[in-house]
Design a protein around this motif. Sequence first.
Motif, PDB file in Angstrom:
ATOM      1  N   PRO A   3       0.810  -1.223   0.000  1.00 10.38           N
ATOM      2  CA  PRO A   3       0.000   0.000   0.000  1.00 10.38           C
ATOM      3  C   PRO A   3       0.845   1.275   0.000  1.00 10.38           C
ATOM      4  N   ILE A   4       2.016   1.238   0.621  1.00  8.12           N
ATOM      5  CA  ILE A   4       2.896   2.404   0.638  1.00  8.12           C
ATOM      6  C   ILE A   4       3.379   2.713  -0.784  1.00  8.12           C
ATOM      7  N   VAL A   5       3.731   1.685  -1.534  1.00  6.42           N
ATOM      8  CA  VAL A   5       4.171   1.878  -2.917  1.00  6.42           C
ATOM      9  C   VAL A   5       3.019   2.419  -3.761  1.00  6.42           C
ATOM     10  N   PHE A   6       1.824   1.833  -3.611  1.00  8.17           N
ATOM     11  CA  PHE A   6       0.669   2.309  -4.382  1.00  8.17           C
ATOM     12  C   PHE A   6       0.356   3.767  -4.050  1.00  8.17           C
ATOM     13  N   GLU A   7       0.453   4.136  -2.786  1.00  3.31           N
ATOM     14  CA  GLU A   7       0.183   5.515  -2.382  1.00  3.31           C
ATOM     15  C   GLU A   7       1.204   6.467  -3.002  1.00  3.31           C
ATOM     16  N   ALA A   8       2.472   6.075  -2.991  1.00  4.05           N
ATOM     17  CA  ALA A   8       3.507   6.910  -3.603  1.00  4.05           C
ATOM     18  C   ALA A   8       3.236   7.091  -5.091  1.00  4.05           C
ATOM     19  N   LEU A   9       2.932   6.009  -5.788  1.00  4.23           N
ATOM     20  CA  LEU A   9       2.664   6.085  -7.220  1.00  4.23           C
ATOM     21  C   LEU A   9       1.437   6.941  -7.509  1.00  4.23           C
ATOM     22  N   LYS A  10       0.406   6.797  -6.681  1.00  5.41           N
ATOM     23  CA  LYS A  10      -0.816   7.598  -6.831  1.00  5.41           C
ATOM     24  C   LYS A  10      -0.510   9.088  -6.735  1.00  5.41           C
ATOM     25  N   ASN A  11       0.430   9.437  -5.871  1.00  5.13           N
ATOM     26  CA  ASN A  11       0.801  10.836  -5.658  1.00  5.13           C
ATOM     27  C   ASN A  11       1.927  11.306  -6.575  1.00  5.13           C
ATOM     28  N   GLY A  12       2.251  10.500  -7.583  1.00 10.56           N
ATOM     29  CA  GLY A  12       3.281  10.887  -8.543  1.00 10.56           C
ATOM     30  C   GLY A  12       4.692  10.822  -8.006  1.00 10.56           C
ATOM     31  N   LYS A  13       4.898  10.045  -6.963  1.00  6.14           N
ATOM     32  CA  LYS A  13       6.223   9.918  -6.354  1.00  6.14           C
ATOM     33  C   LYS A  13       6.732   8.492  -6.548  1.00  6.14           C
ATOM     34  N   GLN A  14       7.986   8.327  -6.300  1.00  7.71           N
ATOM     35  CA  GLN A  14       8.595   7.005  -6.334  1.00  7.71           C
ATOM     36  C   GLN A  14       8.811   6.534  -4.894  1.00  7.71           C
ATOM     37  N   PRO A  15       8.615   5.252  -4.634  1.00  7.09           N
ATOM     38  CA  PRO A  15       8.793   4.750  -3.262  1.00  7.09           C
ATOM     39  C   PRO A  15      10.255   4.751  -2.841  1.00  7.09           C
ATOM     40  N   GLN A  16      10.458   4.812  -1.536  1.00  5.42           N
ATOM     41  CA  GLN A  16      11.802   4.744  -0.983  1.00  5.42           C
ATOM     42  C   GLN A  16      12.125   3.311  -0.580  1.00  5.42           C
ATOM     43  N   VAL A  17      13.356   2.936  -0.780  1.00  7.99           N
ATOM     44  CA  VAL A  17      13.885   1.669  -0.293  1.00  7.99           C
ATOM     45  C   VAL A  17      14.923   2.023   0.759  1.00  7.99           C
ATOM     46  N   PHE A  18      14.648   1.609   1.981  1.00  7.72           N
ATOM     47  CA  PHE A  18      15.531   1.945   3.095  1.00  7.72           C
ATOM     48  C   PHE A  18      16.608   0.871   3.247  1.00  7.72           C
ATOM     49  N   GLY A  19      17.735   1.130   2.656  1.00  8.08           N
ATOM     50  CA  GLY A  19      18.865   0.215   2.732  1.00  8.08           C
ATOM     51  C   GLY A  19      18.920  -0.698   1.526  1.00  8.08           C
ATOM     52  N   ASP A  20      20.067  -0.698   0.880  1.00  4.28           N
ATOM     53  CA  ASP A  20      20.289  -1.610  -0.245  1.00  4.28           C
ATOM     54  C   ASP A  20      21.618  -2.344  -0.088  1.00  4.28           C
ATOM     55  N   ASP A  21      22.067  -2.405   1.177  1.00  7.53           N
ATOM     56  CA  ASP A  21      23.356  -3.035   1.457  1.00  7.53           C
ATOM     57  C   ASP A  21      23.251  -4.117   2.538  1.00  7.53           C
ATOM     58  N   TYR A  22      22.058  -4.684   2.675  1.00 13.53           N
ATOM     59  CA  TYR A  22      21.874  -5.778   3.642  1.00 13.53           C
ATOM     60  C   TYR A  22      22.501  -7.060   3.094  1.00 13.53           C
ATOM     61  N   PRO A  23      22.841  -7.991   3.956  1.00 12.81           N
ATOM     62  CA  PRO A  23      23.417  -9.259   3.489  1.00 12.81           C
ATOM     63  C   PRO A  23      22.322 -10.192   2.943  1.00 12.81           C
ATOM     64  N   THR A  24      21.665  -9.730   1.889  1.00 14.52           N
ATOM     65  CA  THR A  24      20.616 -10.493   1.202  1.00 14.52           C
ATOM     66  C   THR A  24      21.001 -10.547  -0.278  1.00 14.52           C
ATOM     67  N   PRO A  25      20.373 -11.409  -1.054  1.00 20.88           N
ATOM     68  CA  PRO A  25      20.783 -11.523  -2.469  1.00 20.88           C
ATOM     69  C   PRO A  25      20.778 -10.216  -3.262  1.00 20.88           C
ATOM     70  N   ASP A  26      19.803  -9.316  -3.007  1.00 16.37           N
ATOM     71  CA  ASP A  26      19.786  -8.059  -3.762  1.00 16.37           C
ATOM     72  C   ASP A  26      20.063  -6.832  -2.893  1.00 16.37           C
ATOM     73  N   GLY A  27      20.400  -7.050  -1.618  1.00 12.80           N
ATOM     74  CA  GLY A  27      20.757  -5.953  -0.726  1.00 12.80           C
ATOM     75  C   GLY A  27      19.599  -5.297   0.007  1.00 12.80           C
ATOM     76  N   SER A  28      18.355  -5.645  -0.355  1.00 12.60           N
ATOM     77  CA  SER A  28      17.203  -5.055   0.329  1.00 12.60           C
ATOM     78  C   SER A  28      16.657  -6.028   1.370  1.00 12.60           C
ATOM     79  N   CYS A  29      15.872  -5.490   2.287  1.00  8.09           N
ATOM     80  CA  CYS A  29      15.296  -6.307   3.358  1.00  8.09           C
ATOM     81  C   CYS A  29      14.361  -7.368   2.797  1.00  8.09           C
ATOM     82  N   ILE A  30      14.316  -8.477   3.475  1.00 10.92           N
ATOM     83  CA  ILE A  30      13.407  -9.571   3.119  1.00 10.92           C
ATOM     84  C   ILE A  30      12.346  -9.664   4.197  1.00 10.92           C
ATOM     85  N   ARG A  31      11.090  -9.758   3.757  1.00 12.15           N
ATOM     86  CA  ARG A  31       9.961  -9.881   4.680  1.00 12.15           C
ATOM     87  C   ARG A  31       9.003 -10.942   4.159  1.00 12.15           C
TER      88      ARG A  31
END
Length: 132
Positions: A3-31
């Motif tokens: 819903p946060i991504v949809f809200e950002a897109l609705k408002n003409g904004k791009q979503p934020q990704v908090f951290g891209d350097d985690y020890p995960t395959p692509d660096g972003s958090c896994i949930r």
Amino acid sequence: LIPIVFEALKNGKQPQVFGDDYPTPDGSCIRDYVHVQDLAEAHVAAMTYVENSDPVFSPINIGTGIGASVFEVLAMIEEVTGIQIEAVRAPRRSGDPAALVADVSLAKDLLKWKSNKGLETMISSAWEALHL
């Protein structure tokens, strides 16, 4: 996240990704994301379990037991909606762990329940709900 991504897109904004350097395959958090309908069915299964047994208090994790990274979710949102997302990379938030995925073994064992809907269905359902 969805819903946060949809809200950002609705408002003409791009979503934020908090951290891209985690020890995960692509660096972003896994949930572990779960469809609201699966969550509702888990509650029904829990009530059935309580009604048909003499349960002791036991916390039961509800989820899919499978993690998806923030970038994987964004990619699936792009696929479902056809909207290109140029995420804004922001610093990590304090205290965010690299990965959080539900241990669904008690839900399977005690409630005889498991999630049936995957990430694509979750996003498609949310997208359809916003565009009716």
